[in-house]
Motif scaffolding. Structure first.
Motif, short mmCIF file in Angstrom:
data_model
loop_
_atom_site.label_atom_id
_atom_site.label_comp_id
_atom_site.label_asym_id
_atom_site.label_seq_id
_atom_site.Cartn_x
_atom_site.Cartn_y
_atom_site.Cartn_z
N ASN A 82 5.40 -31.65 -21.80
CA ASN A 82 6.07 -31.60 -20.37
C ASN A 82 5.21 -31.48 -19.48
OD1 ASN A 82 8.92 -31.87 -21.59
ND2 ASN A 82 8.43 -29.78 -22.56
N THR A 83 3.99 -31.68 -19.60
CA THR A 83 3.01 -31.60 -18.43
C THR A 83 1.99 -32.66 -18.17
OG1 THR A 83 2.69 -29.07 -18.91
CG2 THR A 83 0.91 -30.10 -17.80
N GLY A 129 4.98 -25.97 -10.18
CA GLY A 129 4.21 -26.59 -11.09
C GLY A 129 3.21 -27.40 -10.71
N HIS A 131 -0.02 -28.00 -9.87
CA HIS A 131 -1.36 -27.53 -9.78
C HIS A 131 -2.43 -28.30 -9.35
CE1 HIS A 131 1.06 -24.51 -12.03
NE2 HIS A 131 1.06 -25.28 -13.25
N SER A 260 -2.94 -30.26 -12.80
CA SER A 260 -1.89 -30.87 -13.69
C SER A 260 -0.60 -30.72 -13.12
CB SER A 260 -1.83 -29.95 -15.14
OG SER A 260 -1.35 -28.51 -14.89
N ASP A 262 3.41 -29.51 -14.00
CA ASP A 262 4.51 -29.33 -14.86
C ASP A 262 5.93 -29.64 -14.58
OD1 ASP A 262 2.60 -27.59 -16.33
OD2 ASP A 262 2.99 -25.79 -15.27
N GLU A 264 10.00 -29.99 -14.87
CA GLU A 264 10.99 -29.15 -14.81
C GLU A 264 12.12 -29.19 -16.05
OE1 GLU A 264 13.60 -28.33 -10.82
OE2 GLU A 264 14.79 -29.81 -12.05
N THR A 266 13.13 -31.33 -20.09
CA THR A 266 12.40 -31.82 -21.31
C THR A 266 12.71 -33.27 -21.46
OG1 THR A 266 14.24 -30.98 -22.53
CG2 THR A 266 12.36 -29.49 -22.27
#
Length: 952
Positions: A82-83, A129, A131, A260, A262, A264, A266
């Motif tokens: 999920n990233t 999320g 980054h 990266s 992330d 929210e 799935t």
């Protein structure tokens, strides 16, 4: 029909007599026009528009005060559930976007699976999320500080942030390019006015391996502010080090999160090589939200995320508080867009809304205001408190009679208008001026629809001089170049389909505006759209173009995009207005200048990565993906018969052919085909015999082979498909300062303009377009319609407004030869010359120095004769020749000859130096033989037989 001056020259009697000659031995060149059709019903040529509409030149950012639509394309660099892990330079745009900049953004993940590109996941960036924090190299890339030096004195750039700490570390480099662990970080805050390092540092080249060295981290790293108001880093030497590299960061190392994204939710795990589309809309971001310290005060944050006509971003020192606010549904502001600007003014504070948008006649870049025209400034305002507006201008027109104008802003929305005229400007003036409004006082003021335009034509509608020029041109389609090259700051479907003057990143241009202008000219649209829409937007575009809407019975909520079109005054689908809608996704999607909207190779995730697609194939797969979405629309059946999806290729390789192979829904393949210029690598052409000869040789030396190569490649790649081939850009090319490291002096630039906007280049352009048509090209595009220098079709209005010869010849052929069948021509005899290799051009022995083309439309036969010869190339030749053409007719009612009024060196850049003129000639006693006793060097002549009789 174009306005061509007709006259009979003093030598007409001699010419008529010479046409009776029949001795073949007296001819230098002889051709036979045959009845065989080479290219049937040849379409008229097309043109690209760089911008069009009354006021567009003054408002290169729109005046609608709309949100910033940010879009980006990234490539996943590793597998992750999920990233999204991507190249740090992509994530941060080379340390331009900070941690958290795109929290909440929409994410689309695209993947190739078993030969099909598909969306495998839709998600959002988690809060916190995004980054983009870590160590960035401070020493120059590929360089290191030599081993014997353990200090580095550096200065900050003037656009760096000055009121925040910077963090630094240093790493030792071993002989293999491996890095030690970083030294303990130090920090320093720049002074308000930093100084400059007096002496440049000495660096050594280094190729970092990415490995970890066995060397220890440098010790005792320190930083201090030097007397020169620069920073001095120093550290202890590391035994065995080959050198040192310094790194910087906006954050201390304990706050580094890496690079990266992330997600929210799935869903389908991210796989290495996935294409990622990121979409986020910003209303009023602060500089801290979207900018790193490195680019803090540079132009980029404001140009990418800012609001048009404002001097900075929200929260900037010296600016009042402002924000974008959604319009009420019943707002009285016409063509309101989504939002308006709201500004809080306190204690006599002010805000300036304006930009540099005009200049003196000698400037050449900005438009020049005309003393005999009236200009209008208008703006919608609403104020609470005591708010005053003052409109004015500066620069060469700072003393405009009647300006500045002041007015008190009322409490209800109202349009405020200022009409003005300017005095004549000194011809030598290059001064650039700013035009705009200052709002000041105490209270709150709301602002929308700032417009500047010339009276006599509706705002952003086509002006009479442009309408006349385009109607005269006979072009069959207009390519909308204003909706591409947007880079990160772009548009969504709402802004693309907004009224003219609203969208900030397309120069105020909009799709309904351009479709309306194109329809009014009787031409077809060639629509370019950036490749970043969501599926919902692609489906909405189909609805906007093709869905009917009846306000009396249809629900606007069910058909929002058709309802929007109807509300704009166009109730019927746009598909009913055009024969074709050419549709091009992006622009030169191979060209890194237009990143991020380019493509790169990708692997097939469904075939265990053993299949890898070229960048061109990925482009084709993406285009087919978009078409597959559009086919899901209930209105596809209405659009599909009119839609012509276009692939934009690259003339030097098979990028476009690769794309065509992977997009069976596309049947148009084009590439650029300029005569010389920067993308030919030949430098700026000069006013020498060799310079003119290089232009005249382009058709036989480059165009013929390039067209044949593409036709052969398509015949091999898509043998069972009916593919249309041609050019998306063509015409005279220009060497440009900075591209490919080129340096063009003002003198060389002027010489280049004179050659490329001269009669010889006009003949060469017609020759190049027709030689490609003989090879089978069906759609060819002149780049661009517009007024001014370089890639333009006409002179500026204040310099005469005359068409340049290249445009004039194409326009003439559109009227006389287009729509007819292009006929085969056999060369019986022709002067020849060995053409030397030039840059990318191959040597061509015995190249023909003359060419003949012929088009038949009903009882009209149009014959084009081109001389490619130039005096003194080779030395001692005069370039003149006689030409005889055998024709497949036995009679005609009339004969007209078209030619340039000046020789091949006459040009229209510095003034009206040449034009196409016509002579009415008697039909020869033998109509089947056209004789030209003296074809001028580097020229074109067009002979039109009306009422021609063809045997059989």
């Amino acid at each position: 029909m174009m306005n061509i001056r007709r006259f009979v020259g003093a030598c007409l009697a001699g010419l008529i007599a010479a046409q009776g000659a029949t001795e073949a031995s007296a001819q230098d060149a002889q051709f036979t026009v045959q009845t065989q059709v080479v290219n049937p019903d040849l379409p008229a040529f097309t043109a690209t528009l760089g911008g069009l509409g009354n006021g567009a030149e003054f408002m290169r950012g729109g005046g609608g005060f709309e949100p910033t639509v940010f879009r980006n394309r990234l490539t996943a660099a590793a597998d992750a559930p999920n990233t999204i892990i991507a190249d740090r330079q992509q994530i941060s745009n080379y340390d331009s976007w900070p941690e958290g900049a795109f929290d909440g953004a929409d994410i689309e993940v695209l993947r190739i699976v078993n030969g099909v590109m598909q969306t495998v996941r839709r998600d959002r960036v988690a809060q916190g999320g995004y980054h983009a924090s870590g160590w960035n190299m401070a020493t120059p890339s590929g360089r290191m500080i030599p081993a014997g030096t353990t200090r580095w004195n550096f200065s900050w750039d003037t656009f760096n942030r000055m009121d925040a700490p910077y963090y630094y570390t240093v790493r030792a480099v071993d002989a293999s390019g491996n890095l030690s662990q970083p030294a303990a970080a130090v920090s320093i805050t720049p002074p308000g006015k930093p100084g400059n390092v007096a002496e440049k540092a000495t660096f050594q080249k280094v190729k970092l391996s990415g490995g970890t060295a066995s060397l220890p981290a440098p010790q005792n790293l320190s930083v201090r502010l030097a007397v020169s108001r620069t920073a001095m880093l120093s550290w202890d030497p590391v035994p065995g080090a080959a050198g040192y590299v310094v790194y910087r960061s906006d954050l201390p190392p304990e706050r580094h999160r890496g690079y990266s994204i992330d997600l929210e939710g799935t869903g389908e795990p991210i796989r290495k090589g996935d294409m990622i589309l990121l979409r986020k809309t910003f209303t009023t971001p602060t500089r801290a939200e979207i900018s790193t310290n490195r680019v803090w005060g540079a132009a980029t944050p404001t140009s990418t995320f800012g609001i048009s006509f404002l001097p900075g971003l929200a929260g900037d020192p010296g600016l009042p508080d402002f924000r974008l606010v959604p319009h009420d549904p019943d707002t009285p502001v016409p063509d309101p867009g989504e939002t308006y600007l709201q500004v809080d003014l306190k204690n006599g504070g002010d805000i300036q809304l304006g930009k540099f948008n005009f200049a003196g006649p000698a400037n050449g870049y900005y438009p020049t205001l005309k003393p005999d025209e009236t200009y209008r400034f208008e703006i919608w305002l609403r104020g609470q408190g005591r708010i005053t507006g003052r409109f004015g201008a500066g620069g060469v027109y700072k003393s405009i009679p009647g300006l500045p104008v002041e007015f008190r802003v009322g409490p209800e929305w109202q349009k405020y208008v200022v009409d003005f005229r300017v005095p004549p400007a000194p011809p030598e003036s290059r001064s650039v001026g700013k035009m705009g409004i200052r709002l000041f006082g105490h209270g709150q003021v709301d602002v929308d629809n700032l417009r500047i335009y010339q009276l006599g034509t509706d705002f952003m509608d086509i002006r009479p001089e442009d309408r006349a020029a385009l109607m005269d041109s006979g072009m069959s389609a207009l390519r909308t170049h204003m909706f591409i090259k947007t880079k990160f700051s772009s548009y969504d479907l709402s802004q693309l389909t907004a009224p003219a003057g609203v969208a900030p990143r397309s120069g105020g241009h909009s799709l309904p505006q351009m479709l309306g202008i194109t329809r009014s000219l009787g031409m077809d649209p060639w629509v370019q759209v950036e490749p970043h829409f969501s599926a919902e937007e692609w489906l909405g575009l189909v609805e906007y173009l093709a869905a009917p809407f009846d306000p009396a019975k249809d629900d606007p909520k069910a058909l929002p995009w058709a309802a929007r079109r109807a509300a704009q005054g166009h109730s019927a689908p746009w598909t009913e207005d055009f024969n074709k809608i050419w549709f091009e996704i992006g622009n030169e999607t191979w060209n890194r200048l237009f990143a991020p909207w380019t493509f790169q190779p990708m692997a097939d995730a469904g075939r265990l990565n053993w299949t890898k697609y070229t960048a061109g194939e990925v482009y084709g797969l993406y285009q087919e993906h978009v078409l597959s979405i559009m086919r899901q629309s209930p209105w596809w059946d209405r659009l599909e018969p009119k839609l012509e999806p276009v692939i934009g290729g690259w003339g030097i390789n098979d990028y476009g052919v690769d794309a065509l192979k992977r997009s069976p829904g596309s049947r148009v393949l084009t590439n650029a085909a300029y005569i010389g210029g920067w993308d030919s690598g030949e430098g700026a052409v000069q006013q020498t015999p060799e310079g003119y000869a290089s232009v005249m040789a382009y058709a036989p030396q480059v165009m013929a082979a390039a067209a044949k190569r593409y036709h052969d490649a398509v015949a091999k790649a898509a043998p069972d498909r009916d593919v249309i081939l041609g050019t998306y850009e063509s015409g005279p090319g220009y060497e440009l300062n900075g591209l490919n490291g080129a340096k063009v002096t003002p003198e060389a630039a002027l010489a280049q303009e004179k050659v490329m906007k001269g009669a010889g280049a006009g003949a060469a352009t017609l020759d190049s377009f027709l030689i490609r048509a003989m090879a089978g090209d069906r759609i060819q595009n002149f780049f661009t319609y517009g007024r001014g220098d370089k890639f333009r079709s006409h002179a500026r209005l204040d310099e005469g407004g005359q068409p340049y010869p290249s445009w004039a010849w194409l326009a003439l052929f559109n009227h006389l030869g287009a729509g007819g069948d292009l006929l085969a021509v056999e060369t019986e005899a022709v002067p020849k010359r060995d053409l030397p290799a030039i840059s990318r051009r191959k040597e061509i022995p015995d190249a023909p120095m003359a060419a003949v083309y012929a088009s038949r439309k009903g009882d009209r036969l149009t014959v084009v004769v081109v001389s490619r010869a130039v005096p003194d190339v080779p030395p001692g030749t005069d370039g003149h020749m006689s030409v005889a053409v055998d024709l497949p007719i036995v009679g005609a009612k009339s004969l007209t000859r078209y030619h340039e009024s000046g020789d091949y060196r006459a040009e229209n850049f510095t003034g009206p130096g040449t034009e196409i003129v016509s002579d009415t000639l008697p039909v020869p006693s033998d109509p089947g033989r056209l004789e030209i006793p003296d074809l001028a060097p580097a020229s074109a002549e067009v002979y039109v037989f009306e009422g021609a009789e063809f045997p059989g």
